[in-house]
Design a protein around this motif. Structure first.
Motif, PDB file in Angstrom:
ATOM      1  N   PRO A  59      28.435  43.984  39.915  1.00 26.50           N
ATOM      2  CA  PRO A  59      27.747  43.442  41.475  1.00 26.50           C
ATOM      3  C   PRO A  59      26.495  44.068  42.052  1.00 26.50           C
ATOM      4  CG  PRO A  59      30.080  43.750  41.291  1.00 26.50           C
ATOM      5  CD  PRO A  59      29.434  44.515  40.195  1.00 26.50           C
ATOM      6  N   ARG A  60      25.923  43.283  42.962  1.00 26.95           N
ATOM      7  CA  ARG A  60      24.580  44.074  43.358  1.00 26.95           C
ATOM      8  C   ARG A  60      24.837  45.083  44.164  1.00 26.95           C
ATOM      9  NH1 ARG A  60      23.990  38.724  42.468  1.00 26.95           N
ATOM     10  NH2 ARG A  60      21.779  37.824  41.805  1.00 26.95           N
ATOM     11  N   ILE A 106      34.001  24.243  53.239  1.00 24.38           N
ATOM     12  CA  ILE A 106      34.235  25.620  53.979  1.00 24.38           C
ATOM     13  C   ILE A 106      33.103  26.626  53.212  1.00 24.38           C
ATOM     14  CG2 ILE A 106      36.440  25.671  54.970  1.00 24.38           C
ATOM     15  CD1 ILE A 106      37.542  27.213  52.670  1.00 24.38           C
ATOM     16  N   ALA A 107      32.855  27.552  53.962  1.00 16.88           N
ATOM     17  CA  ALA A 107      32.163  28.792  53.342  1.00 16.88           C
ATOM     18  C   ALA A 107      32.628  29.939  53.294  1.00 16.88           C
ATOM     19  CB  ALA A 107      30.648  28.941  53.957  1.00 16.88           C
ATOM     20  N   VAL A 108      33.026  30.783  52.079  1.00 21.41           N
ATOM     21  CA  VAL A 108      33.732  31.824  52.268  1.00 21.41           C
ATOM     22  C   VAL A 108      33.063  33.075  51.650  1.00 21.41           C
ATOM     23  CG1 VAL A 108      35.855  30.667  51.961  1.00 21.41           C
ATOM     24  CG2 VAL A 108      34.887  31.216  49.909  1.00 21.41           C
ATOM     25  N   ASP A 109      33.520  34.341  51.866  1.00 20.09           N
ATOM     26  CA  ASP A 109      32.881  35.534  51.338  1.00 20.09           C
ATOM     27  C   ASP A 109      33.601  35.861  50.182  1.00 20.09           C
ATOM     28  OD1 ASP A 109      34.979  36.809  52.586  1.00 20.09           O
ATOM     29  OD2 ASP A 109      33.488  37.565  54.245  1.00 20.09           O
ATOM     30  N   ARG A 110      33.282  37.185  49.825  1.00 17.88           N
ATOM     31  CA  ARG A 110      34.026  37.600  48.600  1.00 17.88           C
ATOM     32  C   ARG A 110      35.411  38.072  48.881  1.00 17.88           C
ATOM     33  NH1 ARG A 110      32.337  43.748  46.997  1.00 17.88           N
ATOM     34  NH2 ARG A 110      30.025  42.701  46.171  1.00 17.88           N
ATOM     35  N   HIS A 111      36.096  38.240  50.291  1.00 20.45           N
ATOM     36  CA  HIS A 111      37.372  38.450  50.463  1.00 20.45           C
ATOM     37  C   HIS A 111      37.959  37.165  50.751  1.00 20.45           C
ATOM     38  CE1 HIS A 111      35.412  42.265  51.570  1.00 20.45           C
ATOM     39  NE2 HIS A 111      36.009  42.483  50.470  1.00 20.45           N
ATOM     40  N   TRP A 112      37.324  36.205  50.702  1.00 24.09           N
ATOM     41  CA  TRP A 112      38.013  34.743  50.824  1.00 24.09           C
ATOM     42  C   TRP A 112      38.004  34.614  52.477  1.00 24.09           C
ATOM     43  CZ3 TRP A 112      41.443  31.890  46.908  1.00 24.09           C
ATOM     44  CH2 TRP A 112      41.057  32.275  45.896  1.00 24.09           C
ATOM     45  N   GLN A 228      19.231  37.286  46.131  1.00 26.11           N
ATOM     46  CA  GLN A 228      19.310  38.594  45.921  1.00 26.11           C
ATOM     47  C   GLN A 228      20.216  39.305  46.790  1.00 26.11           C
ATOM     48  OE1 GLN A 228      18.853  38.204  42.782  1.00 26.11           O
ATOM     49  NE2 GLN A 228      17.362  39.946  42.256  1.00 26.11           N
ATOM     50  N   ASP A 229      20.281  39.015  48.176  1.00 26.36           N
ATOM     51  CA  ASP A 229      20.856  39.905  49.098  1.00 26.36           C
ATOM     52  C   ASP A 229      22.514  40.169  48.605  1.00 26.36           C
ATOM     53  OD1 ASP A 229      21.084  40.903  52.172  1.00 26.36           O
ATOM     54  OD2 ASP A 229      22.607  39.676  51.935  1.00 26.36           O
ATOM     55  N   VAL A 230      22.785  41.372  48.949  1.00 29.23           N
ATOM     56  CA  VAL A 230      24.153  41.854  48.524  1.00 29.23           C
ATOM     57  C   VAL A 230      25.118  40.973  49.000  1.00 29.23           C
ATOM     58  CG1 VAL A 230      25.941  43.842  48.781  1.00 29.23           C
ATOM     59  CG2 VAL A 230      23.500  44.264  48.188  1.00 29.23           C
ATOM     60  N   SER A 231      25.401  40.747  50.368  1.00 34.93           N
ATOM     61  CA  SER A 231      26.323  39.759  50.803  1.00 34.93           C
ATOM     62  C   SER A 231      26.210  38.407  50.626  1.00 34.93           C
ATOM     63  CB  SER A 231      26.627  40.236  52.569  1.00 34.93           C
ATOM     64  OG  SER A 231      26.846  41.493  52.536  1.00 34.93           O
ATOM     65  N   ALA A 232      25.062  37.887  50.713  1.00 37.05           N
ATOM     66  CA  ALA A 232      24.733  36.372  50.763  1.00 37.05           C
ATOM     67  C   ALA A 232      25.081  35.851  49.178  1.00 37.05           C
ATOM     68  CB  ALA A 232      23.281  36.110  51.334  1.00 37.05           C
ATOM     69  N   CYS A 233      24.711  36.799  48.333  1.00 39.54           N
ATOM     70  CA  CYS A 233      25.013  36.282  47.071  1.00 39.54           C
ATOM     71  C   CYS A 233      26.650  35.887  46.719  1.00 39.54           C
ATOM     72  CB  CYS A 233      24.408  37.123  45.931  1.00 39.54           C
ATOM     73  SG  CYS A 233      25.193  38.760  45.976  1.00 39.54           S
ATOM     74  N   ASP A 234      27.345  36.631  47.533  1.00 36.62           N
ATOM     75  CA  ASP A 234      28.817  36.255  47.569  1.00 36.62           C
ATOM     76  C   ASP A 234      29.377  35.226  48.100  1.00 36.62           C
ATOM     77  OD1 ASP A 234      29.380  38.573  45.821  1.00 36.62           O
ATOM     78  OD2 ASP A 234      29.703  39.930  47.702  1.00 36.62           O
TER      79      ASP A 234
END
Length: 254
Positions: A59-60, A106-112, A228-234
């Protein structure tokens, strides 16, 4: 305690089940040089660290850690969610959610964790009594206590499988690991007989019971492949579609 680049590479090579020869071939270097990097007898170049990170599918954020450990600046930005450079991403998410109404998205992040939701999703969560839930795994656990999801076990097994695969990809994540363990420990999963569940179907919907209505939905997932952004790519945008006319009519009835 600082972790050296050699230790990071060795840990991820083990995680991905690569031999030194396998990884050296993927990264287009010699097994001897890789061995020296892992043992600390050689310092990899920035380009080599990036090639190894790519070969290991890091992961980035982990790739950034590897670069720092080797003495280089991070390659991938980590911006605030409201940063101007991420405006196109926020706009794309908002457009997808809005255009999918009246069906849930919905939009979710790596932690759901749910970071955005459209009207259809808000309506569905409200009808299910889950309006206060902000995490999809937590919502699924909450739904295990009733019959609001007709095929809860089937839905939960699919979610558990996906979460475990994501954990492997991430190389571990404490919060996601905890959420996954909590879902696996729900009695309906931990102690139930799932031998009759068929997970080989072409489409496996989630079937909601909302009053007298039986609402059957299946989901698609979209991600930003070039961000490429670390959080946005998730960020994942999950869009649910009706599986039959009855379900379609429930959402269109507003």
């Amino acid at each position: 305690m600082n972790v050296g680049i050699g230790e990071i590479i060795r840990e991820w090579r083990t995680l991905r089940r690569f031999s030194q020869l396998d990884l050296s071939l993927e990264a287009e270097t010699s097994a001897r040089h890789l061995s020296f990097v892992e043992s600390g007898r050689a310092n990899p170049s920035r380009a080599m660290v990036l090639r190894l990170a790519s070969a290991l599918q890091m992961p980035r954020d982990v790739a950034n850690d590897a670069l720092r450990a080797a003495g280089f600046a991070p390659a991938y930005p980590q911006l605030a969610a409201d940063a101007p450079d991420l405006a196109p991403v926020r706009s794309a998410v908002a457009t997808m959610l809005a255009n999918h109404d009246p069906y849930p998205a919905i939009a979710v992040d790596r932690h759901w964790d749910i970071t955005a939701a459209n009207g259809g999703a808000i309506r569905l969560f409200g009808a299910l009594g889950l309006a206060g839930q902000t995490n999809m795994i937590a919502a699924l656990i909450a739904a295990s206590h009733g019959n609001m999801i007709e095929n809860w076990e089937e839905t939960a097994l699919l979610a558990l499988s996906r979460a475990r695969a994501e954990l492997i990809h991430l190389g571990g994540d404490e919060r996601l690991k905890t959420l996954t363990a909590q879902l696996a420990a729900v009695p309906r999963l931990a102690h139930g007989d799932h031998s009759t569940i068929d997970l080989t179907q072409a489409v496996i919907p989630t079937v909601f019971r909302i009053g007298a209505a039986r609402v059957s939905m299946f989901a698609t997932i979209a991600q930003f492949g070039t961000v490429q952004d670390v959080s946005a790519c998730d960020i994942r945008v999950e869009m649910m579609f009706p599986n039959d006319e009855v379900s379609r009519d429930w959402f269109r009835s507003g």
